[in-house]
Scaffold this motif. Structure first.
Motif, PDB file in Angstrom:
ATOM      1  N   SER A  41      32.487  29.743  18.821  1.00  0.00           N
ATOM      2  CA  SER A  41      32.092  28.836  19.892  1.00  0.00           C
ATOM      3  C   SER A  41      32.190  29.528  21.251  1.00  0.00           C
ATOM      4  N   GLN A  42      31.206  29.193  22.111  1.00  0.00           N
ATOM      5  CA  GLN A  42      31.151  29.721  23.481  1.00  0.00           C
ATOM      6  C   GLN A  42      31.200  31.246  23.497  1.00  0.00           C
ATOM      7  N   ALA A  43      30.462  31.850  22.596  1.00  0.00           N
ATOM      8  CA  ALA A  43      30.413  33.322  22.521  1.00  0.00           C
ATOM      9  C   ALA A  43      29.103  33.872  23.054  1.00  0.00           C
ATOM     10  N   VAL A  44      28.306  33.065  23.703  1.00  0.00           N
ATOM     11  CA  VAL A  44      27.013  33.465  24.274  1.00  0.00           C
ATOM     12  C   VAL A  44      26.163  34.145  23.198  1.00  0.00           C
ATOM     13  N   LEU A  45      26.052  33.546  22.053  1.00  0.00           N
ATOM     14  CA  LEU A  45      25.257  34.077  20.952  1.00  0.00           C
ATOM     15  C   LEU A  45      23.862  33.466  20.987  1.00  0.00           C
ATOM     16  N   SER A  46      22.851  34.287  20.740  1.00  0.00           N
ATOM     17  CA  SER A  46      21.474  33.808  20.656  1.00  0.00           C
ATOM     18  C   SER A  46      20.993  33.688  19.216  1.00  0.00           C
ATOM     19  N   SER A  47      21.813  34.160  18.295  1.00  0.00           N
ATOM     20  CA  SER A  47      21.492  34.057  16.869  1.00  0.00           C
ATOM     21  C   SER A  47      22.795  33.986  16.081  1.00  0.00           C
ATOM     22  N   VAL A  48      22.682  33.629  14.840  1.00  0.00           N
ATOM     23  CA  VAL A  48      23.858  33.538  13.985  1.00  0.00           C
ATOM     24  C   VAL A  48      24.341  34.951  13.659  1.00  0.00           C
ATOM     25  N   PRO A  49      25.632  35.228  13.851  1.00  0.00           N
ATOM     26  CA  PRO A  49      26.131  36.589  13.570  1.00  0.00           C
ATOM     27  C   PRO A  49      25.974  36.922  12.086  1.00  0.00           C
ATOM     28  N   ALA A  50      25.703  38.211  11.864  1.00  0.00           N
ATOM     29  CA  ALA A  50      25.536  38.682  10.478  1.00  0.00           C
ATOM     30  C   ALA A  50      26.269  40.014  10.341  1.00  0.00           C
ATOM     31  N   VAL A  58      34.356  27.004   7.040  1.00  0.00           N
ATOM     32  CA  VAL A  58      34.017  26.298   8.275  1.00  0.00           C
ATOM     33  C   VAL A  58      33.421  27.305   9.238  1.00  0.00           C
ATOM     34  N   LEU A  59      32.199  27.036   9.716  1.00  0.00           N
ATOM     35  CA  LEU A  59      31.511  27.927  10.655  1.00  0.00           C
ATOM     36  C   LEU A  59      31.178  27.148  11.914  1.00  0.00           C
ATOM     37  N   ASP A  60      31.820  27.540  13.034  1.00  0.00           N
ATOM     38  CA  ASP A  60      31.633  26.863  14.315  1.00  0.00           C
ATOM     39  C   ASP A  60      30.812  27.756  15.232  1.00  0.00           C
ATOM     40  N   LEU A  61      29.560  27.343  15.471  1.00  0.00           N
ATOM     41  CA  LEU A  61      28.661  28.082  16.366  1.00  0.00           C
ATOM     42  C   LEU A  61      28.264  27.234  17.569  1.00  0.00           C
ATOM     43  N   SER A  62      29.067  26.245  17.920  1.00  0.00           N
ATOM     44  CA  SER A  62      28.728  25.338  19.019  1.00  0.00           C
ATOM     45  C   SER A  62      28.798  26.049  20.357  1.00  0.00           C
ATOM     46  N   HIS A  63      28.072  25.475  21.342  1.00  0.00           N
ATOM     47  CA  HIS A  63      28.064  25.964  22.723  1.00  0.00           C
ATOM     48  C   HIS A  63      27.614  27.432  22.783  1.00  0.00           C
ATOM     49  N   ASN A  64      26.458  27.669  22.201  1.00  0.00           N
ATOM     50  CA  ASN A  64      25.832  28.989  22.286  1.00  0.00           C
ATOM     51  C   ASN A  64      24.367  28.803  22.663  1.00  0.00           C
ATOM     52  N   ASN A  65      23.567  29.810  22.385  1.00  0.00           N
ATOM     53  CA  ASN A  65      22.141  29.777  22.735  1.00  0.00           C
ATOM     54  C   ASN A  65      21.258  29.993  21.506  1.00  0.00           C
ATOM     55  N   ALA A  83      31.328  23.014   6.224  1.00  0.00           N
ATOM     56  CA  ALA A  83      31.164  22.464   7.572  1.00  0.00           C
ATOM     57  C   ALA A  83      30.424  23.474   8.438  1.00  0.00           C
ATOM     58  N   LEU A  84      29.332  23.033   9.059  1.00  0.00           N
ATOM     59  CA  LEU A  84      28.530  23.882   9.941  1.00  0.00           C
ATOM     60  C   LEU A  84      28.327  23.140  11.255  1.00  0.00           C
ATOM     61  N   LEU A  85      28.809  23.740  12.346  1.00  0.00           N
ATOM     62  CA  LEU A  85      28.755  23.127  13.670  1.00  0.00           C
ATOM     63  C   LEU A  85      27.805  23.918  14.555  1.00  0.00           C
ATOM     64  N   LEU A  86      26.708  23.246  14.981  1.00  0.00           N
ATOM     65  CA  LEU A  86      25.685  23.907  15.804  1.00  0.00           C
ATOM     66  C   LEU A  86      25.343  23.067  17.034  1.00  0.00           C
ATOM     67  N   LEU A 110      24.396  18.801  14.347  1.00  0.00           N
ATOM     68  CA  LEU A 110      23.249  19.302  15.106  1.00  0.00           C
ATOM     69  C   LEU A 110      23.072  18.502  16.399  1.00  0.00           C
ATOM     70  N   SER A 111      24.133  17.938  16.904  1.00  0.00           N
ATOM     71  CA  SER A 111      24.050  17.077  18.079  1.00  0.00           C
ATOM     72  C   SER A 111      23.871  17.890  19.354  1.00  0.00           C
ATOM     73  N   SER A 112      23.408  17.165  20.399  1.00  0.00           N
ATOM     74  CA  SER A 112      23.247  17.745  21.747  1.00  0.00           C
ATOM     75  C   SER A 112      22.393  18.997  21.707  1.00  0.00           C
ATOM     76  N   ASN A 113      21.202  18.846  21.150  1.00  0.00           N
ATOM     77  CA  ASN A 113      20.227  19.933  21.128  1.00  0.00           C
ATOM     78  C   ASN A 113      18.883  19.405  21.620  1.00  0.00           C
ATOM     79  N   ARG A 114      17.808  20.077  21.250  1.00  0.00           N
ATOM     80  CA  ARG A 114      16.474  19.699  21.717  1.00  0.00           C
ATOM     81  C   ARG A 114      15.524  19.442  20.547  1.00  0.00           C
TER      82      ARG A 114
END
Length: 487
Positions: A41-50, A58-65, A83-86, A110-114
């Motif tokens: 979370s909040q790691a300024v990521l533009s894609s899912v790390p691989a 549990v994978l938390d990718l919230s508050h990124n790009n 659990a997947l948080l995006l 998938l909340s708070s997206n577009r």
């Protein structure tokens, strides 16, 4: 007082026991790893790390790009991920094959997206999904197949979107989303609701159906739906009474839905809890429409206070396996208010059903036919009795009639014979048969053919053929008004 354990060997042992320290995988850069939890979370990521470790739960990718979630974000199967948080990523695209390698996912945020639309079969690979968060997006279109194969979904959050119509037919029969216990459609663009379909939903789902914050049009069915929820203290109504508002059709002013009671121009009134109508001899089933799940105990209370506890029951009342009460061969005394008492894990609930039993024996259409038939028979019997009275009345003094009887005087006119209470068939001078009293013979005829002693003397009878009249026959008019009883 012993010497402390060396610190380095302990840390080395913990590193060897941790999955991140083994050859199974390593923690991605700018992420925090703890046991099987991967937080980026909040790691300024533009894609899912691989690559992602296969044991990630549990994978938390919230508050990124991360704006796009393609099918290759998880190139290998992540069998342990549940659990997947995006949330808060500006996510605008999700591939229909994005969840093919995470079949055991139970929580998806998938909340708070577009996101603007939920495409066909978007979540069909998530057969074990239990919680789906899609609130605070830009969703305006929902495909009716988007939630196919979600047999374990319990909570669906779609609030704060642009939905003008949600396919509530997905919930109608309970086969598409059988485990759904919460549906949040608040703060959308719903202008009308199919009240009939909502009333047909299970009560435990209506308890968690959130509809506040929508520009609903005011009408009485909407008021009755909300008022019933308040009467049953449903949390979706009790917790958001102030936000449950609607637009009046005339002024377009926002008013509270519960404030429509008796208010012009609608002048709505609350509907009763449940009213069931039936007829004598019918078999009816009273539903215990409880909003509680995991019911431990339930019983019905009859209008007279008698309790029906066991399945099967006795007599005309039987408790069915689903908690309903079946009444067979209804009687007038079966009418009244029935109460279903339900004991849940956390609280209890009491439901009321009023049963009306219509008695066609007293008020039905068959009674009209019976009454008409009875009236017709009565009329026929009356006519028969009149005919018997007219033609079969015997002569009281038939024994007085002989061949030597003198004719009656002409003064005994037809008027006197009709109105007189004394039969006009008497014979004079026959000893031993008092057909006419001597006092009556000595007196002259009075008014209405009655004889009065000392009355005005009458002129002597005329002589000649016209001076005599035949004795009246039993079939004459005088017999109609005589006091002779019917044999």
């Amino acid at each position: 007082p012993g010497a402390p354990l060396p610190l380095m060997p302990l840390l080395l042992a913990l590193a060897l026991l941790s999955p991140w320290g083994s050859a199974g995988g390593s923690c991605p850069p700018r992420c925090v790893c703890a046991s099987n939890i991967l937080s980026c979370s909040q790691a300024v990521l533009s894609s899912v790390p691989a690559p992602l470790p296969r044991f990630t739960a549990v994978l938390d990718l919230s508050h990124n790009n991360v704006s796009r979630l393609r099918a290759d974000w998880a190139p290998v199967r992540l069998a342990h991920l549940h659990a997947l948080l995006l949330s808060h990523n500006g996510l605008s695209f999700v591939s229909t094959e994005a969840f093919a390698h995470v079949p055991h996912l139970r929580h998806l945020d998938l909340s708070s997206n577009r996101l603007r639309a939920l495409e066909e079969n978007l979540f069909s690979d998530l057969a074990e999904l239990e919680v789906l968060l899609l609130y605070n997006n830009e969703i305006s279109a929902v495909d009716r197949t988007a939630f196919d194969n979600l047999g374990r979904l319990r909570k669906l959050y779609l609030g704060q979107n642009r939905i003008a119509r949600f396919p509530l037919e997905l919930l109608r029969d309970g086969s598409r989303l059988p485990q759904l216990a919460l549906l949040d459609l608040s703060a959308n663009r719903l202008r009308s609701l199919p009240v009939g379909e909502l009333q047909a939903l299970p009560a435990w789902l209506r308890d968690r159906l959130y509809l506040h914050g929508n520009p609903l049009a005011c009408d009485c069915p909407l008021f009755q739906l909300v008022a019933r929820g308040r009467r049953r203290r449903l949390s979706a109504v009790m917790d958001f009474q102030e936000e449950l508002r609607c637009l009046l059709p005339t002024t377009q002013a926002h008013v509270g839905i519960l404030a429509l009671a008796g208010r012009q121009p609608l002048n709505c009134s609350e509907a009763r809890e449940a009213v069931l109508e039936a007829h004598l001899g019918d078999t009816v089933t009273l539903s215990c429409d409880t909003r509680l799940r995991g019911v431990r105990n339930r019983h019905w209370v009859m209008p007279g206070g008698e309790r029906v506890l066991e399945e099967g029951g006795n007599g005309s009342a039987a408790l069915l396996a689903n908690g309903s009460l079946q009444l067979r061969a209804l009687r007038p005394e079966d009418a009244g208010t029935y109460a279903c008492w339900v004991a849940g894990p956390l609280l209890n609930e009491t439901l009321y059903v009023e049963l009306l039993v219509h008695n066609f024996t007293l008020h039905g259409p068959h009674d009209t036919l019976n009454t008409a038939y009875t009236t017709l028979v009565g009329c026929i019997l009356s006519v028969v009795l009149v005919l018997i009275y007219l033609y079969l009345t015997p002569c009281r003094c038939c024994c007085c009639r002989g061949a030597d009887k003198p004719p009656a005087p002409r003064d005994d006119s037809i008027n006197s014979s009709v109105l007189s209470t004394t039969p006009n068939h008497a014979a004079a001078g026959v000893p031993g048969e008092p057909c006419r009293s001597h006092s009556a013979s000595a007196a002259g005829p009075g008014q209405n053919g009655r004889f009065k002693v000392g009355g005005t003397p009458q002129p002597p009878p005329r002589h000649g053929p016209k001076a005599q009249r035949k004795v009246s026959d039993p079939d004459s008019v005088s017999s109609v008004f005589s006091d002779t009883p019917i044999v």
